[in-house]
Scaffold this active site. Structure first.
Site, PDB file in Angstrom:
ATOM      1  N   HIS A  35      19.369  47.306 -30.208  1.00 35.60           N
ATOM      2  CA  HIS A  35      19.062  45.506 -30.166  1.00 35.60           C
ATOM      3  C   HIS A  35      19.266  45.337 -31.155  1.00 35.60           C
ATOM      4  O   HIS A  35      18.147  44.511 -31.438  1.00 35.60           O
ATOM      5  CB  HIS A  35      17.702  45.458 -29.346  1.00 35.60           C
ATOM      6  CG  HIS A  35      18.441  45.766 -27.860  1.00 35.60           C
ATOM      7  ND1 HIS A  35      18.461  44.619 -27.424  1.00 35.60           N
ATOM      8  CD2 HIS A  35      17.657  46.616 -27.100  1.00 35.60           C
ATOM      9  CE1 HIS A  35      18.230  45.394 -25.796  1.00 35.60           C
ATOM     10  NE2 HIS A  35      17.808  46.308 -25.901  1.00 35.60           N
ATOM     11  N   THR A  36      19.855  45.963 -32.112  1.00 35.69           N
ATOM     12  CA  THR A  36      20.452  45.720 -33.581  1.00 35.69           C
ATOM     13  C   THR A  36      21.432  44.955 -33.993  1.00 35.69           C
ATOM     14  O   THR A  36      22.376  44.237 -34.949  1.00 35.69           O
ATOM     15  CB  THR A  36      20.117  47.192 -34.057  1.00 35.69           C
ATOM     16  OG1 THR A  36      20.831  48.233 -33.602  1.00 35.69           O
ATOM     17  CG2 THR A  36      18.663  47.540 -34.474  1.00 35.69           C
ATOM     18  N   ASP A  37      22.911  45.416 -32.680  1.00 39.22           N
ATOM     19  CA  ASP A  37      23.958  45.063 -33.218  1.00 39.22           C
ATOM     20  C   ASP A  37      24.219  43.393 -33.363  1.00 39.22           C
ATOM     21  O   ASP A  37      24.542  42.432 -33.688  1.00 39.22           O
ATOM     22  CB  ASP A  37      25.061  44.797 -32.406  1.00 39.22           C
ATOM     23  CG  ASP A  37      24.812  44.787 -30.794  1.00 39.22           C
ATOM     24  OD1 ASP A  37      23.919  44.254 -29.851  1.00 39.22           O
ATOM     25  OD2 ASP A  37      25.969  45.063 -29.987  1.00 39.22           O
ATOM     26  N   GLY A 118      26.911  50.341 -14.981  1.00 39.58           N
ATOM     27  CA  GLY A 118      25.813  49.670 -14.827  1.00 39.58           C
ATOM     28  C   GLY A 118      24.246  50.798 -15.587  1.00 39.58           C
ATOM     29  O   GLY A 118      23.604  50.534 -15.067  1.00 39.58           O
ATOM     30  N   LEU A 121      26.160  53.036 -20.530  1.00 35.13           N
ATOM     31  CA  LEU A 121      26.750  53.666 -21.103  1.00 35.13           C
ATOM     32  C   LEU A 121      28.448  52.538 -21.774  1.00 35.13           C
ATOM     33  O   LEU A 121      29.000  53.213 -21.297  1.00 35.13           O
ATOM     34  CB  LEU A 121      27.198  54.932 -20.251  1.00 35.13           C
ATOM     35  CG  LEU A 121      26.012  56.633 -20.261  1.00 35.13           C
ATOM     36  CD1 LEU A 121      26.940  56.936 -18.959  1.00 35.13           C
ATOM     37  CD2 LEU A 121      25.610  56.609 -20.896  1.00 35.13           C
ATOM     38  N   SER A 123      30.375  50.917 -19.260  1.00 31.43           N
ATOM     39  CA  SER A 123      31.294  50.536 -18.302  1.00 31.43           C
ATOM     40  C   SER A 123      31.942  49.567 -18.641  1.00 31.43           C
ATOM     41  O   SER A 123      33.321  49.958 -18.300  1.00 31.43           O
ATOM     42  CB  SER A 123      30.426  51.480 -16.883  1.00 31.43           C
ATOM     43  OG  SER A 123      29.498  49.297 -16.441  1.00 31.43           O
ATOM     44  N   SER A 124      31.021  48.827 -18.720  1.00 33.35           N
ATOM     45  CA  SER A 124      31.475  46.794 -18.726  1.00 33.35           C
ATOM     46  C   SER A 124      32.384  46.442 -20.173  1.00 33.35           C
ATOM     47  O   SER A 124      33.826  46.425 -19.815  1.00 33.35           O
ATOM     48  CB  SER A 124      30.602  46.126 -18.699  1.00 33.35           C
ATOM     49  OG  SER A 124      30.166  46.057 -19.282  1.00 33.35           O
ATOM     50  N   ASP A 168      29.053  48.524 -27.850  1.00 29.20           N
ATOM     51  CA  ASP A 168      29.538  48.599 -27.129  1.00 29.20           C
ATOM     52  C   ASP A 168      31.350  48.934 -26.888  1.00 29.20           C
ATOM     53  O   ASP A 168      32.023  49.597 -27.329  1.00 29.20           O
ATOM     54  CB  ASP A 168      29.284  48.447 -25.526  1.00 29.20           C
ATOM     55  CG  ASP A 168      28.158  48.440 -25.530  1.00 29.20           C
ATOM     56  OD1 ASP A 168      26.809  48.951 -26.595  1.00 29.20           O
ATOM     57  OD2 ASP A 168      27.211  48.085 -24.489  1.00 29.20           O
ATOM     58  N   TYR A 217      17.747  40.480 -21.665  1.00 25.86           N
ATOM     59  CA  TYR A 217      18.455  40.963 -21.908  1.00 25.86           C
ATOM     60  C   TYR A 217      18.628  39.603 -23.266  1.00 25.86           C
ATOM     61  O   TYR A 217      18.335  39.848 -24.762  1.00 25.86           O
ATOM     62  CB  TYR A 217      19.447  41.551 -22.045  1.00 25.86           C
ATOM     63  CG  TYR A 217      20.690  42.028 -23.553  1.00 25.86           C
ATOM     64  CD1 TYR A 217      20.897  42.877 -24.055  1.00 25.86           C
ATOM     65  CD2 TYR A 217      21.691  40.569 -24.146  1.00 25.86           C
ATOM     66  CE1 TYR A 217      21.244  43.212 -25.073  1.00 25.86           C
ATOM     67  CE2 TYR A 217      22.608  41.157 -25.064  1.00 25.86           C
ATOM     68  CZ  TYR A 217      22.320  42.489 -25.286  1.00 25.86           C
ATOM     69  OH  TYR A 217      22.852  43.082 -26.640  1.00 25.86           O
TER      70      TYR A 217
HETATM   71  C1  GLA Z   1      23.771  46.517 -24.574  1.00 27.33           C
HETATM   72  C2  GLA Z   1      25.079  45.204 -25.193  1.00 27.33           C
HETATM   73  C3  GLA Z   1      24.689  46.344 -26.468  1.00 27.33           C
HETATM   74  C4  GLA Z   1      24.132  45.884 -27.032  1.00 27.33           C
HETATM   75  C5  GLA Z   1      23.019  47.224 -26.387  1.00 27.33           C
HETATM   76  C6  GLA Z   1      21.457  47.195 -27.294  1.00 27.33           C
HETATM   77  O1  GLA Z   1      24.726  47.637 -24.028  1.00 27.33           O
HETATM   78  O2  GLA Z   1      25.801  45.296 -24.694  1.00 27.33           O
HETATM   79  O3  GLA Z   1      25.751  44.972 -27.460  1.00 27.33           O
HETATM   80  O4  GLA Z   1      23.223  44.897 -27.780  1.00 27.33           O
HETATM   81  O5  GLA Z   1      22.639  46.780 -25.308  1.00 27.33           O
HETATM   82  O6  GLA Z   1      21.348  48.133 -27.971  1.00 27.33           O
END
Ligand code: GLA
Length: 375
Positions: A35-37, A118, A121, A123-124, A168, A217
């Site tokens: 939750h930093t990106d 889901g 990891l 997957s999307s 991701d 989210y």
């Molecule tokens: C999901 C989001 C990422 C990131 C993480 C939490 O994977 O797709 O962009 O925010 O949650 O770090």
């Protein structure tokens, strides 16, 4: 049969003729920095040795024929992209849209994966980047991994509606074998960091999935933006721990404190990896988990049971939830010599605590990002 073999077989069963290329896009596990990106901050993920594969062949027209081993087939018309059709195919349609469908060319593809879907990891992102690579094959366009990561993210945010950050997609596109990536999500610069010798990364899947992740989210993301605005900062990346005192006690302060302290922990973790200091990296992972649980409130009972089981198991150097949270996976750093005993002990303890979910655990070496093989 492995997922690559299944994708090739499915192509043969579904389309006349043979595929010309096979694309691999790995999943990822984040070691620290969650939750930093989307706050322009830091993250330290690695690609795992599980992947989504597409066996494909370019077509002469402007259609994309898709079959998947798990979902119903779909056909996209690049001149008429819309949101009808199965949700999974929206990730491919979204990539075509974000790439500029006018320049994209059609292909037939058969998709198989061994990334749990889901589960946190990515997957999307793996499907988005595999599709982006397939489009580059079909249209003969140059492959630029960072640009492809941007395209994948745009597809997910603007087409699918999940306001994710870039971690991701950047990891799936740019990961280096044998290394985690220290990402600066503001500049999109990244540096490889080796896993400390003698330590092994173990992915721990709780077997639980949360359906409302996207709305929770997006709420967390909005809280971060509000906290930054109240502090007069562009993003929480620009906020230091001393500034946090200007927020009134309560939820907004806790959300912001997670992001600000997580950025500092992630920078410290990248330094610990440079020194091959596995115990310090593990301790930072434990502190990260507490912050995600108490300040950001994105853990879940199953994740708590998994992380507690991991921390009590032999050889554990650190463990935490990973990814967006609310279910899905945890990650542990384990002394390599104890990895097998560690996995047995964690799965046993988790089964006692969370009998209704079916967990899984696998060690993973850091894998390379997306690639494509001509057949
Ligand atoms: C999901 C989001 C990422 C990131 C993480 C939490 O994977 O797709 O962009 O925010 O949650 O770090």
């Amino acid at each position: 049969m492995d997922a690559e073999g299944r994708a090739l077989r499915l192509f043969g069963e579904s389309f006349a003729g043979a595929p010309t290329h096979v694309v691999r896009a790995p999943g990822r596990v984040n070691l620290i920095g969650d939750h930093t990106d989307y706050n322009d901050g830091f993250a330290l993920p690695m690609a795992v040795d599980r992947a989504t594969w597409i066996a494909l062949r370019p077509r002469g027209d402007r259609r994309v024929g898709l079959v998947s081993e798990s979902y119903s087939p779909a056909c996209l018309d690049l001149d008429r992209l819309d949101h009808t059709g199965p949700l999974w195919a929206q990730f491919v349609g979204g990539v075509a849209w974000a790439l500029d469908a006018g320049a994209a060319a059609g292909w037939d593809g058969a998709i198989a994966t061994d990334i749990p879907v889901g589960a946190g990891l990515a997957s999307s992102a793996a499907l988005e980047l595999a599709a982006a690579r397939a489009f580059s094959v079909a249209s003969g366009a140059d492959w630029d991994p960072v640009e492809a990561a941007r395209v994948g993210r745009r597809a997910e945010v603007e087409w699918v509606g999940m306001a994710c950050g870039i971690m991701d997609q950047l990891t799936v596109a740019c990961a280096e074998e044998g290394h985690a990536l220290f990402l600066d999500c503001r500049s999109l610069a990244f540096q490889p960091r080796p896993i400390p010798a003698g330590a092994t990364v173990v992915v721990l899947d709780t077997g639980t999935r949360r359906r409302l992740v996207a709305s929770a989210y997006n709420q967390r993301r909005a809280a971060c933006e509000e906290a930054a605005a109240r502090l007069g900062a562009a993003t929480l990346r620009d906020v230091g721990e001393d500034d946090l005192g200007r927020l009134p006690p309560g939820e907004l302060l806790r959300r912001a404190r997670h992001v600000v302290t997580e950025n500092a922990r992630t920078v410290a973790a990248a330094e610990a990896m440079e020194r091959a200091d596995a115990p310090h990296l593990g301790a930072l992972m434990v502190a990260s988990h507490r912050s995600l649980r108490d300040d950001f409130e994105v853990s879940s009972p199953a994740l708590e049971a998994m992380v507690s089981a991991a921390l009590a198991a032999p050889g554990c150097l650190g463990a935490r939830m990973t990814g967006a949270g609310f279910g899905g996976c945890a990650v542990a750093l384990v002394e390599s010599a104890s990895a097998e005993r560690f996995i047995g002990s964690v799965l046993g303890a988790y089964a006692l605590a969370c009998g209704e979910a079916t967990p899984a655990a696998f060690p993973s070496l850091p894998a390379a990002g997306v690639d494509c093989r001509e057949l």
